[in-house]
Design a protein around this motif. Structure first.
Motif, PDB file in Angstrom:
ATOM      1  N   VAL A 168       8.792   0.298  -0.819  1.00 51.73           N
ATOM      2  CA  VAL A 168       7.518   0.880  -0.392  1.00 51.73           C
ATOM      3  C   VAL A 168       7.141   0.470   1.030  1.00 51.73           C
ATOM      4  O   VAL A 168       6.050   0.781   1.513  1.00 51.73           O
ATOM      5  N   GLY A 169       8.047  -0.237   1.712  1.00 51.79           N
ATOM      6  CA  GLY A 169       7.794  -0.631   3.095  1.00 51.79           C
ATOM      7  C   GLY A 169       6.810  -1.764   3.249  1.00 51.79           C
ATOM      8  O   GLY A 169       6.137  -1.879   4.288  1.00 51.79           O
ATOM      9  N   ALA A 170       6.721  -2.638   2.242  1.00 48.53           N
ATOM     10  CA  ALA A 170       5.807  -3.776   2.304  1.00 48.53           C
ATOM     11  C   ALA A 170       6.537  -5.017   2.812  1.00 48.53           C
ATOM     12  O   ALA A 170       7.766  -5.096   2.776  1.00 48.53           O
ATOM     13  N   ASP A 171       5.770  -5.984   3.276  1.00 47.53           N
ATOM     14  CA  ASP A 171       6.306  -7.189   3.904  1.00 47.53           C
ATOM     15  C   ASP A 171       6.483  -8.279   2.849  1.00 47.53           C
ATOM     16  O   ASP A 171       5.521  -8.942   2.447  1.00 47.53           O
ATOM     17  N   TYR A 172       7.707  -8.481   2.421  1.00 46.82           N
ATOM     18  CA  TYR A 172       7.989  -9.463   1.379  1.00 46.82           C
ATOM     19  C   TYR A 172       7.806 -10.881   1.894  1.00 46.82           C
ATOM     20  O   TYR A 172       7.245 -11.739   1.203  1.00 46.82           O
ATOM     21  N   GLU A 173       8.256 -11.169   3.086  1.00 45.25           N
ATOM     22  CA  GLU A 173       8.229 -12.532   3.602  1.00 45.25           C
ATOM     23  C   GLU A 173       6.807 -13.054   3.787  1.00 45.25           C
ATOM     24  O   GLU A 173       6.554 -14.251   3.627  1.00 45.25           O
ATOM     25  N   ARG A 174       5.876 -12.192   4.094  1.00 45.56           N
ATOM     26  CA  ARG A 174       4.495 -12.616   4.362  1.00 45.56           C
ATOM     27  C   ARG A 174       3.556 -12.256   3.219  1.00 45.56           C
ATOM     28  O   ARG A 174       2.336 -12.218   3.403  1.00 45.56           O
ATOM     29  N   ARG A 175       4.096 -12.017   2.045  1.00 41.42           N
ATOM     30  CA  ARG A 175       3.277 -11.529   0.934  1.00 41.42           C
ATOM     31  C   ARG A 175       2.174 -12.514   0.530  1.00 41.42           C
ATOM     32  O   ARG A 175       1.081 -12.094   0.142  1.00 41.42           O
ATOM     33  N   GLY A 176       2.439 -13.819   0.639  1.00 45.17           N
ATOM     34  CA  GLY A 176       1.409 -14.791   0.299  1.00 45.17           C
ATOM     35  C   GLY A 176       0.247 -14.745   1.272  1.00 45.17           C
ATOM     36  O   GLY A 176      -0.923 -14.715   0.865  1.00 45.17           O
ATOM     37  N   ALA A 177       0.539 -14.714   2.547  1.00 50.66           N
ATOM     38  CA  ALA A 177      -0.512 -14.652   3.564  1.00 50.66           C
ATOM     39  C   ALA A 177      -1.280 -13.338   3.478  1.00 50.66           C
ATOM     40  O   ALA A 177      -2.505 -13.311   3.663  1.00 50.66           O
ATOM     41  N   ILE A 178      -0.574 -12.251   3.183  1.00 53.58           N
ATOM     42  CA  ILE A 178      -1.247 -10.952   3.044  1.00 53.58           C
ATOM     43  C   ILE A 178      -2.207 -10.980   1.859  1.00 53.58           C
ATOM     44  O   ILE A 178      -3.327 -10.459   1.927  1.00 53.58           O
ATOM     45  N   THR A 179      -1.790 -11.603   0.765  1.00 52.15           N
ATOM     46  CA  THR A 179      -2.663 -11.718  -0.401  1.00 52.15           C
ATOM     47  C   THR A 179      -3.907 -12.530  -0.066  1.00 52.15           C
ATOM     48  O   THR A 179      -5.031 -12.156  -0.438  1.00 52.15           O
ATOM     49  N   ASP A 180      -3.738 -13.643   0.639  1.00 52.01           N
ATOM     50  CA  ASP A 180      -4.897 -14.444   1.045  1.00 52.01           C
ATOM     51  C   ASP A 180      -5.853 -13.632   1.908  1.00 52.01           C
ATOM     52  O   ASP A 180      -7.079 -13.686   1.716  1.00 52.01           O
ATOM     53  N   ASP A 181      -5.312 -12.878   2.847  1.00 51.78           N
ATOM     54  CA  ASP A 181      -6.160 -12.080   3.729  1.00 51.78           C
ATOM     55  C   ASP A 181      -6.841 -10.946   2.972  1.00 51.78           C
ATOM     56  O   ASP A 181      -7.981 -10.574   3.282  1.00 51.78           O
ATOM     57  N   THR A 182      -6.154 -10.392   1.982  1.00 49.13           N
ATOM     58  CA  THR A 182      -6.769  -9.374   1.128  1.00 49.13           C
ATOM     59  C   THR A 182      -7.945  -9.956   0.361  1.00 49.13           C
ATOM     60  O   THR A 182      -9.028  -9.350   0.289  1.00 49.13           O
ATOM     61  N   LEU A 183      -7.762 -11.130  -0.222  1.00 51.44           N
ATOM     62  CA  LEU A 183      -8.841 -11.760  -0.984  1.00 51.44           C
ATOM     63  C   LEU A 183     -10.027 -12.100  -0.096  1.00 51.44           C
ATOM     64  O   LEU A 183     -11.191 -11.948  -0.505  1.00 51.44           O
ATOM     65  N   ALA A 184      -9.768 -12.543   1.122  1.00 49.38           N
ATOM     66  CA  ALA A 184     -10.862 -12.832   2.044  1.00 49.38           C
ATOM     67  C   ALA A 184     -11.662 -11.565   2.353  1.00 49.38           C
ATOM     68  O   ALA A 184     -12.900 -11.585   2.373  1.00 49.38           O
TER      69      ALA A 184
END
Length: 275
Positions: free
Chosen positions: A118-134
């Protein structure tokens, strides 16, 4: 301790009405929350590894209309696969339509091929999740533009509906990173422990990380009917004694799930542990 159910959503051949029947049966049997899994474009067939044939947020909207008390959540939605602004809009809408019965459970995901597909960033998935929650905390709390986050920002725009009251956030996972994420952002943590002792250790770590914040600790287990129902009731109670305020049970194949969920509820009720 609250007994919960993970609804089976792993079989494309399962009729959609089965989820309605099971949600209603869970509500009638005293389960407090029903969870739905999530995968968008897995590399293999849906089944024991990949759940989420029916998209969970759309499904929650349907189930909220045919239940009255049952809370409905995702266990877990893969947050880095979603546009966070659209996700916020969907969840806030569900919260309003369901009279506040929605819980957003999130995880970082684990399957690289699905991210690649789906063209998502696997390596930065943790940081992306944190930014989503913020961002979700900002929008759900009535925050306005401008908002400048590390990854997601907006200079203008109006977000609605703003939830009346808090939208509960659940973070799933056993890793140290998941516990740190839950301690910072979540109202609920859901672990996938190997046994009650392992759960207790993770729950203690969570409490230390959360400090003054209260994060409810929950566990997710499985029962396919192979073991006697009494043994599973004992296991549920053991997790409660280990500190789980919630225990969610996945009951295996959709055929037979209703029988098993009703049997477990009856076993616990017979011991005075389910009201």
């Amino acid at each position: 301790m609250e007994l919960q159910v993970v609804l089976p959503d792993e079989s494309p051949s399962m009729p959609a009405r089965t989820l309605v029947e099971l949600a209603r049966a869970a509500e009638e049997s005293g389960y407090g929350t029903a969870w739905l899994p999530d995968h968008v474009l897995p590399p293999g067939e849906y089944g024991t590894t990949f759940g989420g044939v029916y998209e969970p947020l759309v499904t929650i909207g349907h189930l909220a209309a045919v239940t009255r008390r049952l809370r409905l959540g995702t266990s877990v939605l893969v947050a880095p696969l979603r546009n966070p602004f659209v996700l916020a809009k969907q969840v806030a809408t569900l919260h309003r339509l369901s009279a506040g019965r929605v819980i957003l459970g999130v995880g970082v995901g684990w399957n690289r091929p699905e991210f690649d597909a789906v063209g998502a960033d696997y390596e930065r998935r943790g940081a992306i999740t944190d930014d989503t929650l913020a961002l979700l905390h900002h929008l759900f709390g009535g925050g306005t533009a401008p908002y400048r986050g590390r990854r997601f920002s907006y200079e203008s725009g109006v977000f609605a509906p703003v939830p009346a009251g808090r939208v509960p956030i659940m973070v799933g996972g056993n890793s140290d990173a998941a516990l740190r994420r839950a301690a910072r952002y979540a109202d609920i943590w859901q672990g996938l422990p190997t046994d009650p002792d392992a759960f207790a250790e993770r729950a203690r770590t969570l409490a230390d990380l959360a400090g003054d914040r209260r994060v409810v600790a929950g566990a997710r287990i499985s029962w396919d009917g192979t073991a006697p129902v009494g043994r599973i009731a004992d296991e549920v109670l053991a997790y409660g004694e280990a500190g789980a305020a919630q225990v969610a049970v996945h009951f295996g194949e959709h055929a037979g799930t209703r029988t098993r969920l009703e049997a477990l509820a009856e076993a616990l009720r017979g011991r005075g542990d389910l009201t």
